[in-house]
Design a protein around this motif. Structure first.
Motif, PDB file in Angstrom:
ATOM      1  N   ALA A 169      12.912  41.604 -24.319  1.00 54.89           N
ATOM      2  CA  ALA A 169      14.097  40.737 -24.074  1.00 54.89           C
ATOM      3  C   ALA A 169      13.618  39.622 -22.773  1.00 54.89           C
ATOM      4  CB  ALA A 169      15.262  41.418 -23.742  1.00 54.89           C
ATOM      5  N   TYR A 172      10.927  37.252 -24.055  1.00 54.95           N
ATOM      6  CA  TYR A 172      11.662  36.245 -24.929  1.00 54.95           C
ATOM      7  C   TYR A 172      12.307  35.138 -24.440  1.00 54.95           C
ATOM      8  CZ  TYR A 172      14.167  34.995 -29.467  1.00 54.95           C
ATOM      9  OH  TYR A 172      14.580  34.298 -30.464  1.00 54.95           O
ATOM     10  N   ASN A 173      13.055  35.626 -23.494  1.00 51.28           N
ATOM     11  CA  ASN A 173      14.011  34.515 -22.716  1.00 51.28           C
ATOM     12  C   ASN A 173      13.323  33.777 -21.632  1.00 51.28           C
ATOM     13  OD1 ASN A 173      17.225  35.124 -23.079  1.00 51.28           O
ATOM     14  ND2 ASN A 173      16.173  37.155 -23.158  1.00 51.28           N
ATOM     15  N   GLY A 176      11.773  31.209 -24.085  1.00 49.49           N
ATOM     16  CA  GLY A 176      12.748  30.576 -25.180  1.00 49.49           C
ATOM     17  C   GLY A 176      13.642  29.570 -24.182  1.00 49.49           C
ATOM     18  N   ILE A 177      13.925  29.826 -23.059  1.00 46.71           N
ATOM     19  CA  ILE A 177      15.124  29.220 -22.162  1.00 46.71           C
ATOM     20  C   ILE A 177      14.353  27.868 -21.685  1.00 46.71           C
ATOM     21  CG2 ILE A 177      16.557  29.020 -20.118  1.00 46.71           C
ATOM     22  CD1 ILE A 177      17.062  31.832 -20.502  1.00 46.71           C
ATOM     23  N   ALA A 197      18.929  26.878 -30.754  1.00 50.24           N
ATOM     24  CA  ALA A 197      18.604  27.617 -29.475  1.00 50.24           C
ATOM     25  C   ALA A 197      19.664  28.926 -29.444  1.00 50.24           C
ATOM     26  CB  ALA A 197      18.814  26.682 -28.414  1.00 50.24           C
ATOM     27  N   GLY A 198      21.001  28.547 -29.944  1.00 51.71           N
ATOM     28  CA  GLY A 198      21.862  29.686 -30.160  1.00 51.71           C
ATOM     29  C   GLY A 198      21.500  30.735 -31.106  1.00 51.71           C
ATOM     30  N   MET A 201      18.898  32.955 -29.279  1.00 51.56           N
ATOM     31  CA  MET A 201      19.559  33.961 -28.596  1.00 51.56           C
ATOM     32  C   MET A 201      20.029  35.081 -29.211  1.00 51.56           C
ATOM     33  SD  MET A 201      18.719  33.247 -25.450  1.00 51.56           S
ATOM     34  CE  MET A 201      19.871  34.236 -24.766  1.00 51.56           C
ATOM     35  N   SER A 204      17.271  37.424 -30.475  1.00 44.24           N
ATOM     36  CA  SER A 204      16.944  38.106 -29.394  1.00 44.24           C
ATOM     37  C   SER A 204      17.792  39.675 -29.577  1.00 44.24           C
ATOM     38  CB  SER A 204      16.760  37.674 -28.205  1.00 44.24           C
ATOM     39  OG  SER A 204      16.627  38.437 -26.955  1.00 44.24           O
ATOM     40  N   SER A 205      18.974  39.519 -29.441  1.00 48.18           N
ATOM     41  CA  SER A 205      19.855  40.368 -29.234  1.00 48.18           C
ATOM     42  C   SER A 205      19.870  41.620 -30.395  1.00 48.18           C
ATOM     43  CB  SER A 205      21.486  40.148 -29.246  1.00 48.18           C
ATOM     44  OG  SER A 205      21.644  39.293 -27.987  1.00 48.18           O
TER      45      SER A 205
END
Length: 233
Positions: A169, A172-173, A176-177, A197-198, A201, A204-205
């Motif tokens: 996580a 990934y962030n 990605g961010i 982008a949404g 995210m 990822s979860s």
């Protein structure tokens, strides 16, 4: 008498507790009492040692009986604590914790309850007393010692999965961010639409949850299955 004391010592070397019987203050005999060691105990302790887990024996039995049982199980003499009261067992656990050691306590009796509470992880034998079961964090429902191995193995795999999810996580962030914020746009003209982008995210979860659910496929170590089979025979 010296003969009775010598007989008591002989009984203790056989991992039994000797009880003197007297009638009108005259010694008439010695009765030896034995609590059989579980057949899988020695192998379980050996496997725990290979896993880097040090086994200790804390018992209320006398020293002679305790040392004889420890020798049978492969527990070294410095790791034996005999003639211990309930508060002594809890104190020994707390002393080990103060030295920086994580302690798991396995017990089944009322006398083990204080130590089960004091330990980092208390494991109660399913066939033990209700007080011990209430004091423990884990209950070995089948009363099989090999389940101690399963409990430790499962906890290690769970901790590894938590670590893996965290690293995944975070990575990934971290990647990605900045991309979603347009970090690549000045040099490449590439940018992510908000809906992508949404969705990323959310993905990822979902990936973290799926990784955690993989633990449902957990199987006991093969060596535990072998011990279980040999005991049933």
């Amino acid at each position: 008498s010296e003969e009775a004391e010598e007989h008591l010592r002989d009984v203790e070397t056989l991992a039994r507790t000797g009880v003197m019987v007297a009638i009108e203050r005259e010694l008439v005999g010695v009765v030896s009492i034995a609590d059989p060691v579980k057949p899988e105990a020695a192998r379980v302790i050996s496997i725990l040692k290979s896993m880097g887990v040090r086994s200790m024996m804390v018992t209320g039995d006398n020293w002679g009986t305790a040392v004889a049982i420890a020798r049978e199980l492969g527990i070294e003499r410095p790791c034996v604590h005999a003639e211990s009261l309930p508060e002594d067992k809890a104190r020994i656990v707390e002393e080990m914790q103060a030295a920086g050691t994580s302690v798991a306590m396995v017990g089944d009796g009322i006398n083990d309850s204080p130590a089960l509470v004091a330990a980092d992880v208390g494991m109660a034998i399913g066939a033990g007393t209700d007080i011990a079961i209430e004091a423990a964090d884990i209950v070995l429902m089948k009363s099989n010692l090999e389940d101690v191995i399963t409990g430790i193995d499962l906890s290690r795999k769970s901790f590894f999965r938590i670590w893996l999810n965290y690293v995944w996580a975070l990575g990934y962030n971290v990647l990605g961010i900045p991309i979603a914020a347009g970090a690549l746009f000045p040099s490449t003209g590439f940018r992510l639409p908000p809906w992508v982008a949404g969705a990323a995210m959310a993905a990822s979860s979902v990936s973290v949850v799926c990784s955690s659910l993989w633990l449902k496929r957990y199987k006991r170590p093969k060596v535990v299955e072998e011990i279980d089979t040999s005991v049933q025979r």
